[in-house]
Structure formats: structure tokens, C-alpha cells
Design an enzyme around this catalytic site. Structure first.
Site, PDB file in Angstrom:
ATOM      1  N   GLY A 240       0.820  -1.209   0.000  1.00 26.47           N
ATOM      2  CA  GLY A 240       0.000   0.000   0.000  1.00 26.47           C
ATOM      3  C   GLY A 240       0.853   1.258   0.000  1.00 26.47           C
ATOM      4  CG  PHE A 241       4.234   1.003  -0.340  1.00 23.67           C
ATOM      5  CD1 PHE A 241       5.158   0.480   0.546  1.00 23.67           C
ATOM      6  CD2 PHE A 241       3.806   0.213  -1.398  1.00 23.67           C
ATOM      7  CE1 PHE A 241       5.658  -0.808   0.378  1.00 23.67           C
ATOM      8  CE2 PHE A 241       4.297  -1.079  -1.573  1.00 23.67           C
ATOM      9  CZ  PHE A 241       5.230  -1.588  -0.689  1.00 23.67           C
ATOM     10  N   GLY A 468       1.325  -6.616   4.108  1.00 23.55           N
ATOM     11  CA  GLY A 468       2.608  -7.245   3.840  1.00 23.55           C
ATOM     12  C   GLY A 468       3.613  -7.098   4.966  1.00 23.55           C
ATOM     13  CG  ASN A 620       9.206 -11.218  13.540  1.00 27.26           C
ATOM     14  OD1 ASN A 620      10.259 -11.331  12.911  1.00 27.26           O
ATOM     15  ND2 ASN A 620       8.251 -12.125  13.503  1.00 27.26           N
ATOM     16  CE  LYS A 622      12.410 -15.087   8.006  1.00 29.43           C
ATOM     17  NZ  LYS A 622      12.118 -16.518   8.259  1.00 29.43           N
ATOM     18  N   GLY A 690       7.367   2.755  15.623  1.00 31.65           N
ATOM     19  CA  GLY A 690       7.008   2.206  14.321  1.00 31.65           C
ATOM     20  C   GLY A 690       8.213   1.990  13.425  1.00 31.65           C
ATOM     21  N   GLY A 692       7.648   1.099   9.918  1.00 31.53           N
ATOM     22  CA  GLY A 692       7.224   1.043   8.524  1.00 31.53           C
ATOM     23  C   GLY A 692       7.870   2.062   7.609  1.00 31.53           C
ATOM     24  CD  GLU A 693       5.026   6.117   7.195  1.00 32.61           C
ATOM     25  OE1 GLU A 693       4.666   6.893   6.323  1.00 32.61           O
ATOM     26  OE2 GLU A 693       4.544   6.119   8.343  1.00 32.61           O
TER      27      GLU A 693
HETATM   28 MO1  MOS Z   1       1.915   5.390   5.036  1.00 37.07          MO
HETATM   29  S1  MOS Z   1       2.447   6.800   3.712  1.00 37.07           S
HETATM   30  O1  MOS Z   1       1.622   6.141   6.465  1.00 37.07           O
HETATM   31  O2  MOS Z   1       0.858   4.307   4.410  1.00 37.07           O
END
Ligand code: MOS
Length: 726
Positions: A240-241, A468, A620, A622, A690, A692-693
Site C-alpha cells: 500500500g505504502f 505485507g 520480530n 525478521k 514504528g 514502517g516508514e
Molecule cells: Mo503510510 S504513507 O503512512 O501508508
């Protein structure tokens, strides 16, 4: 803790790799019809004629929907901080409801047919005439008219401390630089897809979304049905991103087509469709000016950006975000300005703001280091703040020094000879570059239920979605440790709006948001078990529950009632504002890279990458490594190849395909070494920040700095292609 931290395989890994996992466009409902979109090809104006005769004659066509015959759809709700689901509209355009065109690529017709091929063929036969109106589509030409962004609850458009311009003019050593970054398009592996089915006034959609709950609220408003009549399912999402963080045309039009035809409808955007109807990242220009004493002490830091929004929506990207926190300077000025363009609205894309903001500020620091004759790491450490530079607030967690120390040692930074062009390997000029990574940490309210059964198994229910990153696996690990049960005993239900409400997957907040409520729910369960044990005795969950003759114990955190939602949101906002007053919270890290530049052709190869990250507790190893690695790969695309080309005369995207927009492939990517400091943040649930980013931030700067070290050339314009290096 025994399970948290372990490099456990994703619980959904097998389903995905064997093809058992079903994505939004893979629900073969009985009577399924297929939809295709027709896009406007003017930037602004009105449709004066729309001929659908040939399209309707294509065998298998069920309907051609246009503004002339579409069922009514309500307008998108106005954005309100009292109802955060209003943030989910990708645009304010009410598709197929009027003859107005607001951007090139706006869907102006939907064909529904028995097969996808018929729908696409028919869509290609629709003839349109327009009366064009004047439009503004050229970012470069509009830049001088940019206006300072109004403050929003999350960030002020302008912030200052002292008098940065004056301090700059008086500083011993200065750089005053202009950087540009191009628009970027979303290219998730799974294009945006929706399967929609109406039963009476009940709507079910399988949607490739990062935010099932907000999609549900939005569709209910648009189709004028109670929220409870809409169900959104997204058990699997193929990336998604940020591109699936809002509701874009495809989701709405699939639901509309299903309503108009009375058939279940699948609409899977083509790659071109994603480029034309799903917003991407804004272009930017950035000025970074730094002034320092001869010993490297920063006196002035100025970061001023220009980005775009639009008349029908857009996201004011927080490009100067990190510049408010990274460096100690007596005088700081940050300012974000915007221009309004008649283009497909821009939106979130992985680390909006910090991705491109760190490019400018971290490349500028490198340039200042060169001016000072200082090592760029030494310059950073010289200006590493003890408290938040802008206002003296405390950092909840700040380990950049540790990240640099560990990273420099692991990468072998001491082997770098500072002189540009001084390191060679045959015909390759070798360069080493470094930059900081930075991303704020937050969390939303999430509702969770936990059920412990007499057979010792645990069921966690929460309506988040999994695109994902491994959300279900991470939460199962957290629940296992919180309750003291094996990982295998925990099952997590997610991806369905019938489950307790979860925030969307965005802002690197999902894991912490859910963990916060999950830990609380697990505590409640344990208390209930203890209370039972006092009455009936027993050792261990199974024994206690059996003796008490209780099939299961369930605990809930948060409520999905209307009042519960409002209360949850109010709690979140209060907590957010209180915490913001007290702390600056962020994940951070350092990116090291080595590049090789062909001395004759300018070909750039990234040959080595190493990142050290502070994401608090690692749930995690991995999955977290993969998250960071994925971010770095996206950062390399941003650094070296990705660019959405928009025709400055017409506002039309000229390269809407993966053939002409190069995202990195395996051959572009070196081995990526990721490590973590793994030190808990005292203010976050389980100490986690977090992940993710963070990975994408700092990447483009590290590459630009390494290319300068290899060649002596400073390229301040992304992407850094070989023509700019030669
Ligand atoms: Mo993100 S750009 O917070 O899906």
C-alpha cells in the site's frame, strides 16, 4: 518476554507463497461482472459530448455509466477533526455526477461487462468532447506563487526560533542550497482493486485498502446507507505504502457499478489506472541554508519547502518535519509552502515529508561538512541536541549517537578517504556516503477483544489490515508473551470491518496502536482468570477454566458503538496532545552506503548498504528487517530512477507504466545490512516505535553524498541519473 523479538515467520507467509491467499480482485462471486474506466484527457473544463454508442454495442457490455445516467452518489464529506474518517477522501471530486473535469485522468465513464476484455475494449470506444477551461498544472511555473501552509493540528506551517536569516548572514561558514524532487507514483505489487456486491441496501466490498474502517464510513456516506450496512474486507493487501490509505475512484466506482447493474462487480485498475486515478507524491523544491562556526557549531538552520495540493484535494506534505528535531542550532526557521494545481491530488507515500525532506537537509549537512573540512559524522555529533532544538521539549528516546557509532564501525567508515574521487576500483569511482533517518512515532486508538478458551488457545480480534508488513504475526507474538502462552496457541482475526475497529495501517502507527489495547485486554483476561482461580482453584489457564466450568474468558478494550467510537477518538486526541506537549517521539537511524560510478559513462551502482535503526523494542527481527530493507529499496528508487513525468502544458502523466517509470529491481539492489539498537522507548507500548516508514528516510541523501564523494559532483535534483553526474 520470550516470543517478542524472535524472528518468527509470518503467519500468512504460506498462504501468500502458495497462492491460497485471496486478494480483493480474486473473489469469483456468482454472476461477477467486470468494470473498466475511461479517463478525461483535459486538465480542467466540461464534457460537452460523450458518445457511448460504439461502446454499448460491444458484445457482453452490461452498462456504460457516465454523468448522464449514473445513479446518485453523495458528495465526499468535508474534512473534520471530530470525525477522522473524513480524512479518507482521496479527492473531493464526485465522479460521474457532473460534466466537470478537475484533472487529467479523472474517470468520466465506467463500462461494466461480462468480461474484463469486453469492458476494456468498450471503454476504448467512448468518444468525448470537452470545453477546456484555464488550468494551472506546471509546478515549476507556479512555484513563485506558493503560499505558506496553514497550521494544522499535527504541524505548524511555519516555525521559528531566533532570527535564522540574520544568523546565517553573520555565520563563519555557510551553505545555501536548492534541492528539487519530482512527483512519484504509487506502484504496489497489487494494483488497487475492488470487488463490490449489493444485497438490497447492504454493500459488501473486498477492497485493497489500508483502512477498512474508514472505507466503510466513507462508502456509507457516499451511498446514503447506514454505516452498519457496509462491510469491508481486506484480509490480504499486496502493498500500500500510503497509496491505499485513501478512498480513490476505483473503490467508489466499483460500488456504483454494482449498484447500477445489480451484479457483483470487480474493478481492478490497470497500472495506467493507478497512475491516473490514485494520487502519488508531490513534487518539491527545498531551500536548506546552514550557517556554522569554524569548529562546526551550527548557528542557523533554514529549511523552506514548496509542495503542491489541489482545488479538489491533496496532502500538504510535511517536508520540514525532521528539520525541527535533528540539529541543535540557536536560530531555526522552517517553513512549508504550497501551490494549488489542477492535477490528480497528491497523497501519502511512505514517510510523506521525511522521505524527501531528509534528502535535502541531510545532503546539505554533508555539503557543510565539506565546506568546514570536517567529517560529516563528526559534524552531526557536534550538533546532536540534548533536547528538542525548537522548544526544549524532552526526547522520549534518542539514540542517534549510538546508531552512528555502531554503524560507522560496522560499515568501516574509517576506511573512507575524505577527498572526493580519491577512492577507485579500476574504472569505478568509489564513494561512501552517510545520512540520518528520522520518522515521528505516534499511536491511534484501537479496539481489541481477546478470548482465552478452556483448551488453552487465544483468539485476538481486531479489524486492522495486513498489507505485507506482518501485523497479525506481530500481534500474535505480543499476545503470546502477555498471556504467557505459546505463539502457536494464538490466532489473530483481522481484515474485516465486522471486527472491533482498528486504525488504518499508516503513519508507522499500526503495531503500537493495536499493541497498546491488546496489552490492556490481555491484562483484563489475566485478572478474570485470577478471580476464577480464587473461587475454584486450579493451576494454569486450562485447569482453572475447566474447574470453573467456563468455556472461555473474553475481554474487550474500546467500544464500537457510536458513543464508544467518539469516546475513543476523544481519548486519542487528548492523549496525543498531552504527549505532544511533553515529548518528542521518533524512530531514527543512520544510513551508510557505498556507490560506484563509472568514470566514463556515469553509470551509478549502489554496491553496499548498511543501516542501524532505533525503532525501540523490536517485535520480530525478521519482519522488522524486511520492513526497513523495503524502505531502503524504495529510497533507492527515489534516489536514482523514480520520476512521474507530467506534461507541463497539459497536466497529463506521460509515463503511466512500469516500462517508463523505473522502480528498483533485484539487479539494482546491493546486499542490505540492517541492524537495530533494540532499546525500549519508555513512553510507548512494549517500548516499540514504528518501523514502517523509517527505512526510506535518509536514503536519497546517503546516495547523493556518496556520489559526491565518488565524483566531486553535487546533484541536488532527484532522481540522480547518469546525465546529471557526468
Ligand atoms: Mo503510510 S504513507 O503512512 O501508508
Amino acid at each position: 518476554m520470550t516470543v517478542v523479538g524472535a524472528p518468527i515467520d509470518r503467519v500468512d507467509g504460506k498462504a501468500k507463497t502458495t497462492g491460497a491467499a485471496r486478494f480483493a480482485a480474486e473473489y469469483a462471486l456468482p454472476g461477477l461482472a467486470h468494470a473498466a474506466l475511461v479517463y478525461a484527457n483535459i486538465a480542467r473544463g466540461r464534457i460537452t459530448a460523450l458518445d457511448t454508442t460504439a461502446a454499448r454495442a460491444v458484445p457482453g457490455v452490461l452498462a456504460v455509466l457516465t454523468h448522464q445516467n449514473s445513479p446518485t452518489v453523495k458528495p465526499a464529506p468535508k474534512v473534520s477533526m471530530l470525525n477522522l474518517s473524513t480524512l479518507v477522501s482521496g479527492t473531493q471530486v464526485n465522479y460521474l455526477q457532473t460534466d466537470e473535469v478537475h484533472f487529467d485522468g479523472q474517470p468520466i465513464a465506467v463500462v461494466v461487462a461480462e468480461t474484463s476484455a469486453s469492458a476494456k475494449e468498450a471503454a476504448s470506444l467512448i468518444r468525448t468532447e470537452y470545453a477546456a477551461m484555464e488550468s494551472t498544472v506546471d509546478f515549476a511555473a507556479a512555484e513563485p506563487d506558493a503560499k505558506v501552509q496553514p497550521n494544522n493540528p499535527l504541524m505548524r506551517g511555519e516555525e521559528k526560533k531566533g532570527d535564522a536569516e540574520k544568523a546565517l548572514s553573520e555565520a563563519d561558514v555557510t551553505v545555501d542550497l536548492r534541492f528539487t524532487t519530482p512527483p512519484h507514483a504509487h506502484n504496489a505489487l497489487e494494483p488497487h482493486s475492488t470487488t463490490a456486491v449489493w444485497e438490497g441496501d447492504h454493500l459488501t466490498v473486498y477492497d485493497a485498502t489500508q483502512s477498512i474502517d474508514w472505507v466503510r464510513s466513507h462508502l456509507a456516506v457516499r451511498f446514503a446507507v447506514p454505516t452498519g450496512n457496509v462491510r469491508v474486507l481486506a484480509p490480504f493487501v499486496g502493498g500500500g505504502f500510503g497509496g491505499k490509505g485513501s478512498v480513490w475512484a476505483g473503490t467508489l466506482l466499483a460500488a456504483l457499478a454494482a449498484r447500477a447493474t445489480g451484479r457483483p462487480v470487480r474493478l481492478m485498475l490497470t497500472r495506467e489506472g493507478v497512475y491516473r486515478t490514485v494520487g502519488g507524491r508531490t513534487a518539491s523544491t527545498q531551500r536548506v541554508a546552514l550557517g556554522a562556526d569554524r569548529d562546526g557549531k551550527l548557528r542557523a538552520l533554514i529549511h523552506a519547502s514548496v509542495a503542491r495540493t489541489g482545488r479538489v484535494g491533496g496532502m500538504p506534505e510535511q517536508i520540514t518535519s525532521q528539520s525541527r528535531h535533528l540539529y541543535d542550532a540557536e536560530h531555526i526557521l522552517v517553513r512549508q509552502s504550497l501551490v494549488e494545481l489542477d492535477l490528480l491530488p497528491n497523497t501519502f507515500m511512505r514517510a510523506p515529508g521525511e522521505s524527501i525532506g531528509t534528502f535535502a537537509v541531510e545532503a546539505a549537512i554533508d555539503e557543510l561538512a565539506a565546506e568546514l573540512g570536517m567529517d560529516p559524522i563528526a559534524l552531526r555529533m557536534r550538533n546532536e541536541p540534548a533536547v528538542n532544538p525548537m522548544d526544549g521539549k524532552k526526547f522520549a528516546h534518542r539514540m542517534l549517537r549510538e546508531a552512528y557509532t555502531l554503524g560507522a564501525e560496522k560499515f568501516g567508515w574509517h576506511e573512507r578517504t575524505p577527498e572526493p574521487g580519491s577512492m577507485r576500483d579500476g574504472r569505478w569511482l568509489v564513494g561512501m556516503g552517510v545520512a540520518s533517518a528520522y520518522h515521528p512515532a505516534n499511536r491511534f486508538a484501537a479496539n481489541v477483544t481477546v478470548r482465552l478458551s478452556a483448551d488453552g488457545t487465544v483468539l485476538v480480534r481486531c479489524g486492522f489490515q495486513e498489507m505485507g508488513m506482518g501485523g497479525a504475526t506481530a500481534q500474535a507474538q505480543i499476545a503470546a508473551d502477555a498471556l504467557g502462552v505459546p505463539f502457536e496457541a494464538v490466532r489473530v482475526e483481522y481484515g474485516d470491518s465486522e471486527l472491533p475497529m482498528s486504525p488504518g495501517a499508516g503513519g508507522s502507527m499500526q503495531t503500537a496502536s493495536i499493541a497498546n489495547s491488546l496489552l490492556e485486554a490481555c491484562e483484563k483476561v489475566k485478572h478474570s482468570v485470577q478471580a476464577l482461580a480464587k473461587r475454584t482453584g486450579g493451576e494454569g489457564y486450562e485447569d482453572i477454566l475447566r474447574r470453573a466450568n467456563v468455556p472461555h474468558i473474553e475481554a474487550a478494550v474500546g467500544s464500537d458503538t457510536r458513543f464508544g467510537r467518539i469516546a475513543g477518538q476523544a481519548r486519542f486526541m487528548t492523549n496525543f496532545l498531552l504527549e505532544q506537549r511533553r515529548w518528542v517521539k521518533a524512530a531514527a537511524g543512520v544510513q551508510f552506503c557505498e556507490v560506484r560510478v563509472d568514470r566514463d559513462t556515469g553509470e551509478i551502482r549502489v554496491s553496499r548498504w548498511l543501516g542501524v535503526f532505533d525503532i525501540g523494542t523490536v517485535i520480530n527481527h525478521k519482519m522488522a528487517s524486511s520492513q526497513l530493507r523495503g524502505g531502503i529499496v524504495m529510497g533507492l528508487g527515489m534516489a536514482l530512477s523514480e520520476e512521474t513525468l507530467i506534461d507541463p502544458r497539459t497536466g497529463r502523466i506521460m509515463n503511466p507504466s512500469l516500462a517508463e517509470y523505473h522502480v528498483p529491481v533485484h539487479a539494482d539492489i546491493p546486499p542490505i545490512d540492517v541492524s537495530f539498537l533494540d532499546d525500549p522507548d519508555p513512553t510507548m507500548p512494549l517500548g516499540l516505535l514504528g518501523a514502517g516508514e523509517l527505512g526510506i528516510t535518509g536514503v536519497a541523501a546517503a546516495v547523493a553524498n556518496a556520489i559526491h564523494h565518488a565524483t566531486g559532483n553535487r546533484v541536488r535534483e532527484l532522481p540522480i541519473t547518469l546525465d546529471k553526474v557526468l
